[in-house]
Write a protein that holds these residues in place. Structure first.
Motif, PDB file in Angstrom:
ATOM      1  N   GLU A 285       4.866   1.732 -14.542  1.00 36.27           N
ATOM      2  CA  GLU A 285       3.748   0.799 -14.579  1.00 36.27           C
ATOM      3  C   GLU A 285       2.482   1.446 -14.049  1.00 36.27           C
ATOM      4  OE1 GLU A 285       4.894  -1.658 -16.866  1.00 36.27           O
ATOM      5  OE2 GLU A 285       3.200  -2.546 -15.780  1.00 36.27           O
ATOM      6  N   TYR A 286       2.669   2.260 -13.023  1.00 35.24           N
ATOM      7  CA  TYR A 286       1.515   2.943 -12.442  1.00 35.24           C
ATOM      8  C   TYR A 286       0.862   3.853 -13.480  1.00 35.24           C
ATOM      9  CZ  TYR A 286      -1.392   5.318  -9.015  1.00 35.24           C
ATOM     10  OH  TYR A 286      -2.474   5.815  -8.330  1.00 35.24           O
ATOM     11  N   LEU A 287       1.691   4.590 -14.188  1.00 34.03           N
ATOM     12  CA  LEU A 287       1.164   5.518 -15.201  1.00 34.03           C
ATOM     13  C   LEU A 287       0.419   4.759 -16.304  1.00 34.03           C
ATOM     14  CD1 LEU A 287       4.240   7.896 -15.699  1.00 34.03           C
ATOM     15  CD2 LEU A 287       2.111   8.483 -14.569  1.00 34.03           C
ATOM     16  N   LYS A 288       0.893   3.591 -16.579  1.00 40.17           N
ATOM     17  CA  LYS A 288       0.342   2.799 -17.672  1.00 40.17           C
ATOM     18  C   LYS A 288      -0.999   2.163 -17.300  1.00 40.17           C
ATOM     19  CE  LYS A 288       2.354  -0.827 -20.400  1.00 40.17           C
ATOM     20  NZ  LYS A 288       3.537  -1.692 -20.482  1.00 40.17           N
ATOM     21  N   LYS A 289      -1.118   1.791 -16.029  1.00 40.86           N
ATOM     22  CA  LYS A 289      -2.290   1.003 -15.632  1.00 40.86           C
ATOM     23  C   LYS A 289      -3.366   1.789 -14.881  1.00 40.86           C
ATOM     24  CE  LYS A 289       0.184  -3.361 -15.510  1.00 40.86           C
ATOM     25  NZ  LYS A 289       0.921  -4.298 -14.661  1.00 40.86           N
ATOM     26  N   GLN A 290      -2.981   2.786 -14.154  1.00 39.59           N
ATOM     27  CA  GLN A 290      -3.956   3.480 -13.289  1.00 39.59           C
ATOM     28  C   GLN A 290      -4.670   4.612 -14.020  1.00 39.59           C
ATOM     29  OE1 GLN A 290      -4.831   2.538 -10.155  1.00 39.59           O
ATOM     30  NE2 GLN A 290      -3.483   0.763 -10.504  1.00 39.59           N
ATOM     31  N   LEU A 291      -5.902   4.820 -13.619  1.00 37.37           N
ATOM     32  CA  LEU A 291      -6.688   5.889 -14.222  1.00 37.37           C
ATOM     33  C   LEU A 291      -6.431   7.210 -13.498  1.00 37.37           C
ATOM     34  CD1 LEU A 291     -10.165   4.125 -14.629  1.00 37.37           C
ATOM     35  CD2 LEU A 291      -8.333   4.297 -16.310  1.00 37.37           C
ATOM     36  N   VAL A 292      -6.442   8.261 -14.272  1.00 40.60           N
ATOM     37  CA  VAL A 292      -6.353   9.603 -13.674  1.00 40.60           C
ATOM     38  C   VAL A 292      -7.646   9.824 -12.888  1.00 40.60           C
ATOM     39  CG1 VAL A 292      -6.185  12.068 -14.165  1.00 40.60           C
ATOM     40  CG2 VAL A 292      -4.988  10.427 -15.625  1.00 40.60           C
ATOM     41  N   PRO A 293      -7.566  10.261 -11.627  1.00 39.80           N
ATOM     42  CA  PRO A 293      -8.782  10.456 -10.843  1.00 39.80           C
ATOM     43  C   PRO A 293      -9.812  11.314 -11.579  1.00 39.80           C
ATOM     44  CG  PRO A 293      -6.850  10.767  -9.470  1.00 39.80           C
ATOM     45  CD  PRO A 293      -6.355  10.592 -10.862  1.00 39.80           C
TER      46      PRO A 293
ATOM     47  N   ALA B 280       0.839  -1.209   0.000  1.00 43.76           N
ATOM     48  CA  ALA B 280       0.000   0.000   0.000  1.00 43.76           C
ATOM     49  C   ALA B 280       0.872   1.257   0.000  1.00 43.76           C
ATOM     50  CB  ALA B 280      -0.912  -0.012   1.212  1.00 43.76           C
ATOM     51  N   THR B 281       1.958   1.197   0.760  1.00 50.93           N
ATOM     52  CA  THR B 281       2.851   2.363   0.828  1.00 50.93           C
ATOM     53  C   THR B 281       3.510   2.608  -0.531  1.00 50.93           C
ATOM     54  OG1 THR B 281       3.269   2.003   3.170  1.00 50.93           O
ATOM     55  CG2 THR B 281       4.926   3.275   1.966  1.00 50.93           C
ATOM     56  N   ILE B 282       3.958   1.526  -1.142  1.00 55.30           N
ATOM     57  CA  ILE B 282       4.597   1.669  -2.461  1.00 55.30           C
ATOM     58  C   ILE B 282       3.603   2.261  -3.459  1.00 55.30           C
ATOM     59  CG2 ILE B 282       5.491   0.327  -4.419  1.00 55.30           C
ATOM     60  CD1 ILE B 282       6.841  -1.503  -2.289  1.00 55.30           C
ATOM     61  N   LYS B 283       2.371   1.764  -3.405  1.00 56.20           N
ATOM     62  CA  LYS B 283       1.357   2.265  -4.334  1.00 56.20           C
ATOM     63  C   LYS B 283       1.071   3.747  -4.086  1.00 56.20           C
ATOM     64  CE  LYS B 283      -2.930   1.139  -6.560  1.00 56.20           C
ATOM     65  NZ  LYS B 283      -4.227   0.501  -6.520  1.00 56.20           N
ATOM     66  N   LYS B 284       1.086   4.108  -2.823  1.00 54.85           N
ATOM     67  CA  LYS B 284       0.829   5.513  -2.474  1.00 54.85           C
ATOM     68  C   LYS B 284       1.942   6.409  -3.033  1.00 54.85           C
ATOM     69  CE  LYS B 284      -1.722   8.519  -0.302  1.00 54.85           C
ATOM     70  NZ  LYS B 284      -3.087   8.766  -0.785  1.00 54.85           N
ATOM     71  N   ILE B 285       3.177   5.943  -2.914  1.00 54.95           N
ATOM     72  CA  ILE B 285       4.306   6.735  -3.444  1.00 54.95           C
ATOM     73  C   ILE B 285       4.172   6.878  -4.962  1.00 54.95           C
ATOM     74  CG2 ILE B 285       6.834   6.793  -3.756  1.00 54.95           C
ATOM     75  CD1 ILE B 285       7.042   5.309  -1.044  1.00 54.95           C
ATOM     76  N   GLU B 286       3.781   5.779  -5.599  1.00 54.18           N
ATOM     77  CA  GLU B 286       3.584   5.816  -7.058  1.00 54.18           C
ATOM     78  C   GLU B 286       2.463   6.788  -7.420  1.00 54.18           C
ATOM     79  OE1 GLU B 286       4.963   1.181  -7.966  1.00 54.18           O
ATOM     80  OE2 GLU B 286       2.835   1.694  -7.827  1.00 54.18           O
ATOM     81  N   GLU B 287       1.388   6.727  -6.649  1.00 56.35           N
ATOM     82  CA  GLU B 287       0.235   7.589  -6.930  1.00 56.35           C
ATOM     83  C   GLU B 287       0.601   9.070  -6.779  1.00 56.35           C
ATOM     84  OE1 GLU B 287      -3.118   6.870  -4.285  1.00 56.35           O
ATOM     85  OE2 GLU B 287      -3.790   8.911  -4.666  1.00 56.35           O
ATOM     86  N   ILE B 288       1.302   9.375  -5.701  1.00 55.61           N
ATOM     87  CA  ILE B 288       1.679  10.781  -5.455  1.00 55.61           C
ATOM     88  C   ILE B 288       2.592  11.286  -6.573  1.00 55.61           C
ATOM     89  CG2 ILE B 288       2.998  12.280  -3.884  1.00 55.61           C
ATOM     90  CD1 ILE B 288       1.972  10.285  -1.635  1.00 55.61           C
ATOM     91  N   SER B 289       3.536  10.438  -6.968  1.00 60.14           N
ATOM     92  CA  SER B 289       4.478  10.841  -8.025  1.00 60.14           C
ATOM     93  C   SER B 289       3.755  11.020  -9.353  1.00 60.14           C
ATOM     94  CB  SER B 289       5.576   9.786  -8.169  1.00 60.14           C
ATOM     95  OG  SER B 289       6.199   9.566  -6.938  1.00 60.14           O
ATOM     96  N   ALA B 290       2.847  10.074  -9.663  1.00 61.22           N
ATOM     97  CA  ALA B 290       2.102  10.162 -10.934  1.00 61.22           C
ATOM     98  C   ALA B 290       1.245  11.418 -10.960  1.00 61.22           C
ATOM     99  CB  ALA B 290       1.241   8.917 -11.105  1.00 61.22           C
ATOM    100  N   ASN B 291       0.593  11.703  -9.844  1.00 60.57           N
ATOM    101  CA  ASN B 291      -0.251  12.905  -9.790  1.00 60.57           C
ATOM    102  C   ASN B 291       0.585  14.173  -9.925  1.00 60.57           C
ATOM    103  OD1 ASN B 291      -2.725  11.688  -9.596  1.00 60.57           O
ATOM    104  ND2 ASN B 291      -2.691  11.593  -7.361  1.00 60.57           N
ATOM    105  N   ALA B 292       1.749  14.164  -9.288  1.00 58.49           N
ATOM    106  CA  ALA B 292       2.623  15.344  -9.367  1.00 58.49           C
ATOM    107  C   ALA B 292       3.029  15.594 -10.817  1.00 58.49           C
ATOM    108  CB  ALA B 292       3.856  15.140  -8.504  1.00 58.49           C
ATOM    109  N   MET B 293       3.336  14.506 -11.503  1.00 58.32           N
ATOM    110  CA  MET B 293       3.760  14.637 -12.909  1.00 58.32           C
ATOM    111  C   MET B 293       2.591  15.108 -13.791  1.00 58.32           C
ATOM    112  SD  MET B 293       5.652  11.703 -15.069  1.00 58.32           S
ATOM    113  CE  MET B 293       6.093  11.934 -16.783  1.00 58.32           C
ATOM    114  N   TYR B 294       1.432  14.532 -13.551  1.00 58.89           N
ATOM    115  CA  TYR B 294       0.260  14.876 -14.347  1.00 58.89           C
ATOM    116  C   TYR B 294      -0.161  16.329 -14.088  1.00 58.89           C
ATOM    117  CZ  TYR B 294      -4.443  14.811 -16.238  1.00 58.89           C
ATOM    118  OH  TYR B 294      -5.578  15.126 -16.948  1.00 58.89           O
TER     119      TYR B 294
END
Lengths: 209, 369
Positions: free
Chosen positions: B174-182, B106-120
């Motif tokens: 991988e996160y960017l590839k698979k996860q949907l933008v909120p 969960a922590t790893i996913k959270k870090i990925e999510e925060i980074s992806a959102n920051a980039m987006y």
């Protein structure tokens, strides 16, 4: 006939006046923005950089240090002054202080590392040929664009690195009693001691002129 | 007499009206302050980007970018608050994660999510790279060299309370590839490319880049850079970089030989690819020649420029790159020639928050630190 004409003239003029006023406000606003960015934006950026340094100094406890990238602005420098320095800007009053000063247009010697020893005493720093540099820096900080903030501790602020002699190729440790800012990032190191705070910047290797 | 009075506005009335207008303007200004104050930093930044993009390019330098670097601290202990990274700094967003082994995923996913959102967020705030926001009159007139300009959109730091070894498993790509933008039905990759049909991205020949990197080790300084780059950096900056060129097509043809060099498209590349473009910008400093010269110099610079990001895990995030004509204020009598002059490249990239690496990409940095 005369009356209705008068009414038209007055109403027309009033509306024109209002539109002109609004237009004038818009133009004044645009000019104000341009003037601000032309003359004051750099000073605001430099002040922001100084604020970040002051916040770091306040935050650190005795014996702690911090190394961090800092964005500044071209043509400005950090300079530190101690209350016992013989040459110092009046802006510092009776305190030790850190200033950010517009040094753009100063003698090109400013910003070039000079042989010496980082962290040497105030007396050492102002000896011999360095006096002129100190005077120039003081003047730059004293003018209206210099911004100074008092620090409780004594200030040792310098850039350090190496100077390579262009003719002989030999290198020598060097320091300069100011830190040059730039539009990019520089790395600052702050070391807080019991009675002094060191603000240092590794200026790398430079070639002597 | 009566008619005269009815038609006439007395000086008192005119003064009152003028005062009323000034009052109205003052209220507008105050409302604007309140209104803008209520806006998030991102919206203020977006507005300033749009303002700048719509003024004539020669005046852009006088319109400030009101983009403040977001400071995000990911910590397992809120009392720490990334002290070693953000100590003494203000307006830090603290995000609490768990440092317990059972919550590792969960922590790893959270870090990925925060980074992806920051980039987006960075990409969308800056107009998806299609807005020309760093024009300068001196450059337009050819008085100054072309160079890159950047905004540091955000800094994401992982506190030491989060086990360092976990960061090896963070895979932003991988996160960017698979996860949907909120709030949307698109993945981050699709959103970056503005294309629903895309599910993969351009890959760089990593081996080739490594070989080039090896060739560079003989140059003093590069090897030292590498040693420092191999350690995990716990602070990443999401940087938007833009550079303008008259002949961006030439740059693409030479630098992106691994990519479909189609002007006006957005593509995602692994770090080496983005480094290729950004390194060109660094090489442009002090060069007066055309882009052909820059490309040659940039080729070598690309290796050292991309190396830090190549090794640091967080730096392996994709780079969203747009190369092509910019959308901005068009001058009167705009023709094909002036359109060509408004071409360039924009990149959003995760860079280790290190002054050398960022200076490698950015000649000048705008916005508030």
């Amino acid at each position: 006939m005369i009356t209705s004409s008068r009414r038209g003239i007055i109403m027309g003029n009033t509306l024109g006046l209002l539109v002109a006023l609004l237009g004038l406000l818009v133009i004044l606003g645009a000019i104000g923005t341009i003037v601000y960015n032309l003359y004051f934006a750099d000073a605001a950026k430099a002040k922001k950089a100084l604020d970040i340094v002051m916040d770091k100094i306040d935050y650190l406890k005795e014996g702690e240090s911090a190394k961090f990238p800092l964005r500044g602005v071209d043509g400005w420098m950090f300079v530190g002054w101690n209350k016992d320095d013989l040459i110092r800007p009046d802006k510092c009053f009776l305190s030790n202080c850190v200033c950010v000063c517009k040094t753009d247009g100063l003698n090109t010697r400013v910003g070039v590392l000079r042989p010496g020893q980082a962290g040497s005493s105030a007396e050492d720093r102002i000896e011999s040929d360095k006096i002129k540099t100190q005077e120039e820096l003081k003047d730059a900080c004293q003018n209206k664009e210099g911004i100074c903030k008092a620090v409780k501790e004594g200030v040792i602020l310098s850039s350090y690195g190496k100077v390579i002699d262009r003719t002989t190729g030999s290198s020598q440790d060097a320091y300069f009693p100011a830190i040059k800012l730039s539009n990019g990032l520089i790395e600052l190191e702050i070391i807080k001691g019991k009675s002094s705070v060191q603000i240092l910047n590794d200026a790398g290797v430079q070639t002597s002129s | 007499m009566v008619l005269k009075k009815r038609g006439q506005l007395s000086s008192t009335q005119i003064i009152l009206m003028v005062l009323a207008i000034f009052g109205f303007v003052a209220v507008l200004v105050i409302m604007g302050k309140i209104f803008l104050g209520g806006h998030s930093k991102n919206e203020v930044c977006r507005l300033s980007v749009l303002t700048r993009a719509t003024v004539p390019s020669s005046a852009q330098g006088y319109v400030p970018l009101k983009c403040t670097t977001d400071k995000i601290c990911i910590t397992a202990d809120t009392s720490q608050q990334c002290r070693d990274k953000f100590g003494g700094e203000k307006d830090i967003t603290i995000i609490k994660v768990s440092g317990k082994d059972k919550d590792k995923a969960a922590t790893i996913k959270k870090i990925e999510e925060i980074s992806a959102n920051a980039m987006y967020d960075c990409w969308s705030m800056m107009g998806q790279g299609k807005l020309d926001i760093f024009s300068k009159l001196s450059t337009e007139l050819g008085l100054k060299d072309v160079h890159s300009s950047c905004v540091i959109c955000s800094r994401v730091a992982v506190d030491k309370t989060v086990p360092e070894i976990w960061l090896n498993e963070v895979d932003i790509n991988e996160y960017l590839k698979k996860q949907l933008v909120p709030g949307t039905k698109y993945t981050y990759t699709q959103a970056f490319l503005n294309d629903k049909s895309v599910s993969s991205y351009i890959k760089v020949d990593e081996t080739a880049l490594s070989e080039k990197a090896t060739d560079q080790t003989s140059n003093s300084g590069v090897a030292v850079e590498r040693r420092t780059a191999t350690k995990i950096n716990k602070e990443v900056a999401f940087v938007f970089m833009q550079i303008k060129s008259k002949n961006v097509g030439d740059v693409l043809k030479n630098q992106f030989n691994f990519a479909v060099a189609a002007l006006g498209t957005t593509y995602l590349t692994l770090p080496g690819g983005a480094a290729a473009i950004t390194a060109v910008t660094k090489a442009a400093v002090g060069t007066i020649g055309g882009w052909w010269t820059l490309v040659v110099v940039g080729g070598a610079a690309a290796v050292s420029g991309g190396y830090g990001a190549y090794n640091a895990k967080q730096g392996q995030a994709l780079s969203a790159t747009y190369c092509g004509p910019f959308t901005s204020q068009q001058v009167a009598g705009d023709n094909e020639k002036t359109r060509d002059e408004r071409e360039g490249c924009s990149v959003v990239k995760a860079v280790n928050y290190d002054f050398r690496e960022i200076n490698n990409y950015c000649y000048s940095i705008e916005g508030n630190p």
